[in-house]
Design a protein around this motif. Structure first.
Motif, PDB file in Angstrom:
ATOM      1  N   ASN A  32     -10.571   1.261   0.504  1.00  0.00           N
ATOM      2  CA  ASN A  32     -10.159   0.067  -0.215  1.00  0.00           C
ATOM      3  C   ASN A  32     -11.342  -0.534  -0.965  1.00  0.00           C
ATOM      4  O   ASN A  32     -12.474  -0.475  -0.511  1.00  0.00           O
ATOM      5  N   GLY A  38      -4.302  -1.350  -0.286  1.00  0.00           N
ATOM      6  CA  GLY A  38      -4.137  -0.174   0.560  1.00  0.00           C
ATOM      7  C   GLY A  38      -5.430   0.547   0.851  1.00  0.00           C
ATOM      8  O   GLY A  38      -6.458   0.330   0.213  1.00  0.00           O
ATOM      9  N   SER A  40      -6.155   4.577   2.510  1.00  0.00           N
ATOM     10  CA  SER A  40      -5.624   5.766   3.184  1.00  0.00           C
ATOM     11  C   SER A  40      -6.594   6.313   4.215  1.00  0.00           C
ATOM     12  O   SER A  40      -6.306   7.285   4.886  1.00  0.00           O
ATOM     13  N   ARG A  54       3.728   4.677  19.027  1.00  0.00           N
ATOM     14  CA  ARG A  54       3.606   3.947  17.764  1.00  0.00           C
ATOM     15  C   ARG A  54       4.292   4.709  16.638  1.00  0.00           C
ATOM     16  O   ARG A  54       4.211   5.923  16.560  1.00  0.00           O
ATOM     17  N   SER A  57       4.595   5.067   9.521  1.00  0.00           N
ATOM     18  CA  SER A  57       5.675   5.307   8.569  1.00  0.00           C
ATOM     19  C   SER A  57       5.214   5.368   7.126  1.00  0.00           C
ATOM     20  O   SER A  57       4.175   4.820   6.758  1.00  0.00           O
ATOM     21  N   TYR A 100       5.065  -1.841   0.959  1.00  0.00           N
ATOM     22  CA  TYR A 100       3.712  -1.864   1.498  1.00  0.00           C
ATOM     23  C   TYR A 100       3.277  -3.303   1.790  1.00  0.00           C
ATOM     24  O   TYR A 100       2.707  -3.595   2.843  1.00  0.00           O
ATOM     25  N   ARG A 101       3.542  -4.195   0.864  1.00  0.00           N
ATOM     26  CA  ARG A 101       3.148  -5.601   1.045  1.00  0.00           C
ATOM     27  C   ARG A 101       3.854  -6.216   2.255  1.00  0.00           C
ATOM     28  O   ARG A 101       3.313  -7.118   2.899  1.00  0.00           O
ATOM     29  N   ARG A 102       5.046  -5.725   2.559  1.00  0.00           N
ATOM     30  CA  ARG A 102       5.789  -6.254   3.714  1.00  0.00           C
ATOM     31  C   ARG A 102       5.469  -5.499   5.002  1.00  0.00           C
ATOM     32  O   ARG A 102       6.099  -5.709   6.025  1.00  0.00           O
ATOM     33  N   ASN A 103       4.496  -4.594   4.906  1.00  0.00           N
ATOM     34  CA  ASN A 103       4.037  -3.836   6.080  1.00  0.00           C
ATOM     35  C   ASN A 103       5.112  -2.912   6.650  1.00  0.00           C
ATOM     36  O   ASN A 103       5.111  -2.592   7.835  1.00  0.00           O
ATOM     37  N   TYR A 104       6.079  -2.495   5.804  1.00  0.00           N
ATOM     38  CA  TYR A 104       7.090  -1.533   6.244  1.00  0.00           C
ATOM     39  C   TYR A 104       6.520  -0.106   6.253  1.00  0.00           C
ATOM     40  O   TYR A 104       6.957   0.731   7.037  1.00  0.00           O
ATOM     41  N   GLU A 106       3.019   2.717   5.101  1.00  0.00           N
ATOM     42  CA  GLU A 106       1.586   2.883   4.893  1.00  0.00           C
ATOM     43  C   GLU A 106       1.290   3.877   3.766  1.00  0.00           C
ATOM     44  O   GLU A 106       0.137   4.217   3.533  1.00  0.00           O
ATOM     45  N   GLY A 140      -3.461   3.387  -1.116  1.00  0.00           N
ATOM     46  CA  GLY A 140      -2.811   3.952   0.061  1.00  0.00           C
ATOM     47  C   GLY A 140      -2.539   5.442  -0.118  1.00  0.00           C
ATOM     48  O   GLY A 140      -2.843   6.039  -1.153  1.00  0.00           O
TER      49      GLY A 140
END
Length: 419
Positions: A32, A38, A40, A54, A57, A100-104, A106, A140
């Motif tokens: 980053n 993001g 990676s 865990r 996703s 991505y912003r909602r953390n759903y 990666e 990301g």
């Protein structure tokens, strides 16, 4: 934006993407930067569950399920009567950034049916990655599915913006591919793999002498083979995998048990079970080739061309080569210790290190992480081992099977719901 229509597209194209399993383990190293979105390099990005539960996703979708090909095994085949949909480049970019912003998620795994031709399809996929990197400043993970037959210029551009690329071999052998997908050419699949492999090699060489070199598919490339749609045996499959590991420097070969979704006389019947256990054994064999020093011809041979479903491939090899056991844990070389059932790579390394300072016994092996309930039958200690008497027992195989249990569960992982 028509939210209802976008949601419908996502449901259709996420469902169609679930049959592609070659999306896990990124290995990317994009860091980053200030003002960017993001990273990676945080962890291996995948769409799966880790051993500790865990869920890691990514957004796993097709750009479109329209396809000009009529492959017998594919749910998106041109003759199949299903709902069709297609994302625009902007829709994929917006979905990726918003999820991505909602953390759903990666990262993004993007594949596609082939519409119009290979170059048109690949150009759209590249535009998605390029727009994410340059306009959205997204660092990301991005995995793009390379389209067989796409020209080298598009493959070059894809490798500059994606972390990983993959071309699915689909069917392990060329004869099987001709039977189920006569419109496809095996060479069209191999050409982009060869181009990317050469590009990665050149990138690694340039890194040694130049201060700054543009990243080129930093997480490498992978492929996938469908298991059970045609009559290839396991020896043929692992030999194909071994060939591509050696000659194309692939990061991973994925094995996907054939899921009966279409009625076709060339395919297994719709009542045929998905060969999940066979798929699992192939992954274990793959691990032996990549990390344990086994050759494909050692794991299986023409007289034994299928993997034993009752025992894992490493134990299967040991049972066929009992003349090489017991192994003296104090004096055997590292490669032979790796071949002892119940001892993994980390345990073998610890054993080689620890025995320099003390004479090892069974308790030491437990402390070093070995599965002694299995290893104890194949190991000799300087002080002797009472369990070695079972090596010559005619019921030795039954004893081993009865004393072990598999961590494998017959489950079919679905795409995560994003709404």
């Amino acid at each position: 934006m028509n939210f209802d229509r976008l949601k419908e597209k996502l449901e259709i194209l996420a469902d169609a993407a679930k049959y592609d399993v070659s999306c896990s383990s990124s290995g990317g190293t994009r860091k980053n930067k200030k003002g960017a979105l993001g990273d990676s390099s945080i962890s291996g990005i995948c769409h799966t569950y880790t051993e500790d539960g865990r869920c890691v996703s990514l957004l796993k979708i097709l750009l479109t399920n329209h396809c000009i090909y009529d492959c017998a095994y594919c749910v998106s085949r041109s003759s199949n009567d299903i709902k069709r949909a297609a994302f625009t480049v902007e829709e994929v970019v917006d979905l990726t950034i918003n999820f991505y912003r909602r953390n759903y998620i990666e990262g993004l795994f993007l594949s596609s049916g082939i519409f119009k031709n290979a170059d048109t399809t690949m150009e759209r996929l590249v535009r998605v990655a390029k727009k994410l990197r340059l306009e959205e400043n997204f660092n990301g993970y991005i995995h793009l599915k390379s389209i067989p037959g796409a020209n080298d210029e598009l493959m070059e551009e894809a490798a500059l913006y994606a972390d990983r690329l993959s071309v699915n071999l689909e069917i392990p052998t060329e004869s099987g591919l001709k039977l189920l997908a006569p419109e496809k050419n095996r060479q069209d699949m191999i050409s982009p793999m060869r181009y990317i492999q050469k590009g990665i090699t050149q990138y690694e060489d340039e890194k040694k002498i130049l201060k700054k070199v543009p990243k080129f598919a930093p997480a490498g490339q992978s492929t996938q083979m469908i298991v059970g749609a045609t009559n290839e045996n396991d020896l043929q499959i692992i030999k194909v995998a071994d060939h591509f590991y050696k000659n194309f420097n692939l990061k991973r070969v994925y094995y996907s048990g054939y899921v009966p979704v279409l009625e076709d006389k060339r395919l297994p019947s719709l009542t045929t079970e998905v060969p999940m256990l066979r798929e699992n054994r192939l992954y274990q064999s793959d691990w032996l080739m990549r990390f344990y020093g086994f050759k494909a011809d050692e794991i299986l041979d023409p007289n034994v061309p299928f993997l034993d479903l009752e025992v894992d491939p490493k134990l299967g090899w040991a049972l066929r080569h009992l003349d090489q056991f017991p192994v003296n844990i104090q004096t055997a070389d590292y490669q032979m210790i790796l071949r002892i059932p119940g001892i993994g790579v980390k345990s073998a390394q610890k054993i080689v290190s620890a025995r320099r300072f003390q004479v090892l016994n069974m308790d030491h092996l437990k402390q070093l992480g070995a599965a002694v309930n299995r290893a104890k039958y194949f190991i000799d200690f300087n002080a002797g081992n009472a369990f070695l008497k079972y090596l010559t027992d005619k019921n030795f195989r039954k004893l081993l099977i009865g004393g072990s249990s598999s961590k494998f569960h017959n489950q079919f992982s679905q795409q995560l719901s994003l709404f």
